[in-house]
Design an enzyme around this catalytic site. Structure first.
Site, short mmCIF file in Angstrom:
data_model
loop_
_atom_site.label_atom_id
_atom_site.label_comp_id
_atom_site.label_asym_id
_atom_site.label_seq_id
_atom_site.Cartn_x
_atom_site.Cartn_y
_atom_site.Cartn_z
N LYS A 1 -25.52 61.67 -81.17
CA LYS A 1 -24.56 61.69 -80.07
C LYS A 1 -25.26 62.14 -78.78
O LYS A 1 -26.29 62.81 -78.82
CB LYS A 1 -23.40 62.64 -80.38
CG LYS A 1 -22.74 62.41 -81.73
CD LYS A 1 -22.24 60.99 -81.90
CE LYS A 1 -21.66 60.78 -83.30
NZ LYS A 1 -21.54 59.38 -83.67
N ASP A 2 -24.66 61.76 -77.66
CA ASP A 2 -25.23 62.11 -76.36
C ASP A 2 -25.44 63.61 -76.24
O ASP A 2 -24.60 64.40 -76.67
CB ASP A 2 -24.31 61.65 -75.23
CG ASP A 2 -24.12 60.14 -75.21
OD1 ASP A 2 -23.48 59.63 -76.14
OD2 ASP A 2 -24.63 59.49 -74.28
N LYS A 3 -26.55 63.99 -75.63
CA LYS A 3 -26.79 65.42 -75.40
C LYS A 3 -25.82 65.96 -74.36
O LYS A 3 -25.17 66.99 -74.59
CB LYS A 3 -28.23 65.64 -74.92
CG LYS A 3 -28.51 67.09 -74.55
CD LYS A 3 -29.93 67.29 -74.04
CE LYS A 3 -30.14 68.75 -73.64
NZ LYS A 3 -31.51 69.00 -73.13
#
Length: 319
Positions: free
Chosen positions: A227-229
């Site tokens: 998942k996106d940071k």
């Protein structure tokens, strides 16, 4: 310098004929919320931090120290095998030194040279069977016809030296056991599945921190996708042979990370085992001709969707 427009990067077709509006995406990490959607279409949320009640508790395994006893009988029998009595005295002194807690990992003793291969084999087998904390090999003797048996501490096995043993990194051993407990109840699935909630952290970094706190390797974990940071995200994760109460206890120490909704499963998660992700996005600094344009554009987006271009956000990273 003028900002890059969609037409500058080849984006020329749109589903809607509305003029649209501008805004800032991900000004804050909390503006981008990602919830994984599993293969059954369920949106993943973190709803409970509590570990489930377990009937079976992990049994305590007692490790016996092989040096907590006398080897007088073995030494006397070894005396009958050895080429001379001095070999038995050497072996006794070496064992006594190990028992005292001294660091002998770089030391060894050499037994009297012998050309009798069958006798050497008998000594090798005796020490291997009766003194497993020692290891032997054969080295060249003073002349071409004889060989010597070298005796050393078995630093790769259970030497039983406890606190006085050398650090693992000095012995070249792996720091963590990635396979979890060897004493696992058959009634439980071998994988613990849980929901991972994280804020402004990469999936790999979050799991790496949890792995370090558990004393296992990061490869023990499985997940369906990263998942996106720069986001607030929730996703499913599995870990091999770990207790739910151990992970639940980490919530008091973790910052920006929470784990919960524990259950046991027979299979671990693999990359790609998800339906998709649900995004909740907040746009800031919105510029539009009117509020009506914003409402109409949002309604059209919800009804008709959009053409899946890479978009300016990704193209910026390419330049």
């Amino acid at each position: 310098m003028n900002p890059i427009e969609e037409s500058d990067v080849g984006i020329s077709c749109f589903i809607s004929q509305l003029p649209g509006f501008r805004g800032i995406l991900k000004q804050r990490y909390s503006d981008f919320i990602v919830n994984e959607v599993d293969l059954e279409g369920n949106v993943v949320h973190l709803t409970s931090l509590d570990a489930p009640q377990e009937v079976h508790e992990e049994k305590e395994v007692k490790v016996t120290n092989p040096l907590d006893r006398s080897y007088a009988n073995e030494i006397e029998y070894f005396r009958s095998l050895a080429t001379c009595d001095s070999d038995a005295d050497k072996l006794k002194s070496f064992i006594d030194k190990i028992s005292s807690g001294a660091d002998v990992s770089d030391e060894h003793i050499l037994l009297t040279p012998s050309s009798d291969k069958s006798r050497r084999t008998e000594i090798h087998n005796f020490i291997k069977e009766k003194m497993r904390f020692l290891v032997t090999d054969t080295v060249d003797g003073p002349d071409n016809s004889s060989k010597c048996i070298r005796v050393r501490l078995n630093v790769g096995g259970n030497s039983g030296r406890g606190k006085n043993s050398r650090k693992r990194k000095d012995r070249g051993e792996k720091p963590y056991d990635s396979r979890g407990s060897d004493h696992w109840p058959q009634e439980l699935g071998k994988f613990l599945r849980f929901h991972l909630y994280k804020e402004n952290k990469d999936t790999q970094d979050a799991l790496g921190l949890i792995a370090k706190m558990l004393g296992i390797q990061p490869r023990s974990f499985g997940f369906a996708g990263t998942k996106d940071k720069r986001s607030v995200s929730t996703q499913r994760v599995t870990v091999f042979k770990q207790r739910a109460n151990k992970l639940a206890a980490l919530n008091e120490k973790l910052i920006g990370i929470k784990v919960g909704d524990f259950c046991y499963a027979n299979e671990g998660l693999l990359l790609g085992q998800l339906y998709g992700n649900r995004f909740t996005i907040t746009l800031r600094g919105v510029i539009a001709e009117s509020d009506d344009i914003i409402k109409a554009s949002a309604a059209a987006l919800g009804k008709n969707g959009f053409i899946n271009y890479f978009g300016l956000q990704v193209l910026y990273f390419c330049f």
